[in-house]
Scaffold this motif. Structure first.
Motif, PDB file in Angstrom:
ATOM      1  N   ASP A  88       0.828  -1.208   0.000  1.00 22.67           N
ATOM      2  CA  ASP A  88       0.000   0.000   0.000  1.00 22.67           C
ATOM      3  C   ASP A  88       0.862   1.257   0.000  1.00 22.67           C
ATOM      4  O   ASP A  88       0.399   2.337  -0.356  1.00 22.67           O
ATOM      5  CB  ASP A  88      -0.913   0.008   1.230  1.00 22.67           C
ATOM      6  N   ALA A  89       2.105   1.099   0.423  1.00 20.77           N
ATOM      7  CA  ALA A  89       3.097   2.179   0.406  1.00 20.77           C
ATOM      8  C   ALA A  89       4.463   1.519   0.430  1.00 20.77           C
ATOM      9  O   ALA A  89       4.595   0.355   0.805  1.00 20.77           O
ATOM     10  CB  ALA A  89       2.925   3.109   1.597  1.00 20.77           C
ATOM     11  N   ALA A  90       5.485   2.276   0.042  1.00 23.20           N
ATOM     12  CA  ALA A  90       6.837   1.719   0.043  1.00 23.20           C
ATOM     13  C   ALA A  90       7.847   2.784   0.439  1.00 23.20           C
ATOM     14  O   ALA A  90       7.693   3.966   0.096  1.00 23.20           O
ATOM     15  CB  ALA A  90       7.195   1.144  -1.323  1.00 23.20           C
ATOM     16  N   VAL A  91       8.865   2.346   1.170  1.00 24.58           N
ATOM     17  CA  VAL A  91       9.999   3.188   1.528  1.00 24.58           C
ATOM     18  C   VAL A  91      11.239   2.455   1.024  1.00 24.58           C
ATOM     19  O   VAL A  91      11.553   1.360   1.502  1.00 24.58           O
ATOM     20  CB  VAL A  91      10.087   3.421   3.048  1.00 24.58           C
ATOM     21  N   LEU A  92      11.927   3.052   0.074  1.00 22.34           N
ATOM     22  CA  LEU A  92      13.047   2.393  -0.594  1.00 22.34           C
ATOM     23  C   LEU A  92      14.317   3.188  -0.332  1.00 22.34           C
ATOM     24  O   LEU A  92      14.457   4.326  -0.800  1.00 22.34           O
ATOM     25  CB  LEU A  92      12.781   2.310  -2.101  1.00 22.34           C
ATOM     26  N   ALA A  93      15.240   2.612   0.431  1.00 26.06           N
ATOM     27  CA  ALA A  93      16.495   3.278   0.782  1.00 26.06           C
ATOM     28  C   ALA A  93      17.599   2.714  -0.101  1.00 26.06           C
ATOM     29  O   ALA A  93      18.165   1.661   0.186  1.00 26.06           O
ATOM     30  CB  ALA A  93      16.804   3.061   2.260  1.00 26.06           C
ATOM     31  N   LEU A  94      17.925   3.436  -1.175  1.00 24.79           N
ATOM     32  CA  LEU A  94      18.788   2.918  -2.224  1.00 24.79           C
ATOM     33  C   LEU A  94      19.926   3.903  -2.501  1.00 24.79           C
ATOM     34  O   LEU A  94      19.806   4.793  -3.350  1.00 24.79           O
ATOM     35  CB  LEU A  94      17.973   2.678  -3.506  1.00 24.79           C
ATOM     36  N   PRO A  95      21.043   3.771  -1.796  1.00 23.37           N
ATOM     37  CA  PRO A  95      22.137   4.731  -1.963  1.00 23.37           C
ATOM     38  C   PRO A  95      22.897   4.545  -3.265  1.00 23.37           C
ATOM     39  O   PRO A  95      22.828   3.502  -3.914  1.00 23.37           O
ATOM     40  CB  PRO A  95      23.044   4.419  -0.766  1.00 23.37           C
ATOM     41  N   LEU A  96      23.633   5.584  -3.615  1.00 24.52           N
ATOM     42  CA  LEU A  96      24.509   5.565  -4.789  1.00 24.52           C
ATOM     43  C   LEU A  96      25.798   4.827  -4.451  1.00 24.52           C
ATOM     44  O   LEU A  96      26.421   5.091  -3.424  1.00 24.52           O
ATOM     45  CB  LEU A  96      24.843   7.007  -5.184  1.00 24.52           C
ATOM     46  N   TYR A  97      26.197   3.919  -5.329  1.00 21.47           N
ATOM     47  CA  TYR A  97      27.489   3.248  -5.211  1.00 21.47           C
ATOM     48  C   TYR A  97      28.189   3.274  -6.567  1.00 21.47           C
ATOM     49  O   TYR A  97      27.600   2.850  -7.577  1.00 21.47           O
ATOM     50  CB  TYR A  97      27.328   1.797  -4.756  1.00 21.47           C
ATOM     51  N   ASN A  98      29.413   3.762  -6.586  1.00 23.32           N
ATOM     52  CA  ASN A  98      30.185   3.779  -7.835  1.00 23.32           C
ATOM     53  C   ASN A  98      29.395   4.426  -8.970  1.00 23.32           C
ATOM     54  O   ASN A  98      29.371   3.929 -10.095  1.00 23.32           O
ATOM     55  CB  ASN A  98      30.634   2.366  -8.214  1.00 23.32           C
ATOM     56  N   TRP A  99      28.724   5.527  -8.634  1.00 20.92           N
ATOM     57  CA  TRP A  99      28.010   6.382  -9.589  1.00 20.92           C
ATOM     58  C   TRP A  99      26.740   5.755 -10.171  1.00 20.92           C
ATOM     59  O   TRP A  99      26.195   6.230 -11.168  1.00 20.92           O
ATOM     60  CB  TRP A  99      28.952   6.847 -10.715  1.00 20.92           C
ATOM     61  N   GLY A 100      26.239   4.708  -9.570  1.00 24.75           N
ATOM     62  CA  GLY A 100      25.001   4.095 -10.049  1.00 24.75           C
ATOM     63  C   GLY A 100      24.327   3.302  -8.945  1.00 24.75           C
ATOM     64  O   GLY A 100      24.731   3.365  -7.781  1.00 24.75           O
ATOM     65  N   VAL A 101      23.285   2.561  -9.302  1.00 22.33           N
ATOM     66  CA  VAL A 101      22.651   1.675  -8.328  1.00 22.33           C
ATOM     67  C   VAL A 101      23.565   0.482  -8.100  1.00 22.33           C
ATOM     68  O   VAL A 101      24.348   0.092  -8.971  1.00 22.33           O
ATOM     69  CB  VAL A 101      21.260   1.199  -8.802  1.00 22.33           C
ATOM     70  N   SER A 102      23.482  -0.115  -6.927  1.00 30.19           N
ATOM     71  CA  SER A 102      24.314  -1.275  -6.632  1.00 30.19           C
ATOM     72  C   SER A 102      23.838  -2.486  -7.424  1.00 30.19           C
ATOM     73  O   SER A 102      22.718  -2.535  -7.929  1.00 30.19           O
ATOM     74  CB  SER A 102      24.255  -1.596  -5.136  1.00 30.19           C
ATOM     75  N   GLN A 103      24.700  -3.487  -7.496  1.00 21.28           N
ATOM     76  CA  GLN A 103      24.322  -4.723  -8.173  1.00 21.28           C
ATOM     77  C   GLN A 103      23.116  -5.363  -7.494  1.00 21.28           C
ATOM     78  O   GLN A 103      22.288  -6.002  -8.162  1.00 21.28           O
ATOM     79  CB  GLN A 103      25.496  -5.706  -8.150  1.00 21.28           C
ATOM     80  N   HIS A 104      22.980  -5.169  -6.174  1.00 20.31           N
ATOM     81  CA  HIS A 104      21.862  -5.748  -5.447  1.00 20.31           C
ATOM     82  C   HIS A 104      20.532  -5.147  -5.923  1.00 20.31           C
ATOM     83  O   HIS A 104      19.537  -5.852  -6.103  1.00 20.31           O
ATOM     84  CB  HIS A 104      22.021  -5.498  -3.951  1.00 20.31           C
TER      85      HIS A 104
END
Length: 210
Positions: A88-104
């Motif tokens: 119903d809602a989402a909180v997504l904590a997705l930091p920058l790594y090596n100038w992009g999204v992480s492989q995860h």
């Protein structure tokens, strides 16, 4: 309300992105303490990188002819898509790594897309708070301007591909105090932190009011 929280930090208790996501959820649960939070931590419990290719390949194979590995990959992809679809809602904590999204994060996104139907808007109309942090500075006029290849990509996936009602909370200069080369930026870093914390709290209150 079911809230999906996704973290991708590899920093453990030192994580700036996790701290901001904590603030979002603290404001939300202060007003709505009975809400269900489904937590997936991609940094601590990474998804298997090979599963995406296996799931995509399984799409060209009749279900009864799939190998156990293909069946497992398809089931995982469908589970991830369902988590997004049922939130119903989402909180997504997705930091920058090596100038992009992480492989995860990339594996998570690719698998969720594979787990849905073509063109599936997995977050259609869902309020989503994207928390993204960056160790350095990437603003206009900085040496690294244009090097943030994560935030625009995440806006495209979450907002345009998956249809989320998106709020973005950003913080830069999180490596001030860690990297001596950034010591001169202590004052703007402190301001960035304060502004990001205020934005995270406001985003949490907005979720609670939905």
């Amino acid at each position: 309300m079911t809230v999906l929280r996704v973290d991708s930090t590899i920093q453990g208790d030192r994580s700036a992105s996790a701290a901001l996501a904590d603030l979002v959820l603290a404001e939300l649960t202060a007003s709505r303490p009975g809400e269900t939070v489904v937590h997936r931590h991609l940094g601590r419990d990474p998804l298997p990188a090979h599963a995406w290719a296996t799931a995509v390949g399984a799409g060209w194979t009749a279900p009864e002819q799939r190998t156990p590995e293909q069946a497992d990959a398809v089931a995982l992809a469908q589970q991830l898509a369902t988590e997004l679809r049922e939130a119903d809602a989402a909180v997504l904590a997705l930091p920058l790594y090596n100038w992009g999204v992480s492989q995860h994060v990339k594996t998570w996104i690719d698998l969720a897309i594979a787990g849905g139907a073509p063109g599936d808007r997995l977050l259609d109309g869902t309020p989503v708070v994207l928390v993204t942090t960056r160790g350095g500075g990437y603003g206009p006029g900085t040496p690294k301007e244009g090097w943030d290849h994560a935030t625009g990509y995440l806006r495209r996936i979450l907002g345009e591909v998956w249809g989320a009602d998106l709020t973005v909370v950003e913080r830069e200069l999180t490596l001030v105090g860690v990297n001596p080369a950034l010591d001169a930026l202590a004052e703007p870093a402190a301001l960035q932190k304060k502004e990001a914390e205020a934005a995270a709290a406001a985003a949490g209150r907005a979720l609670a009011a939905r």
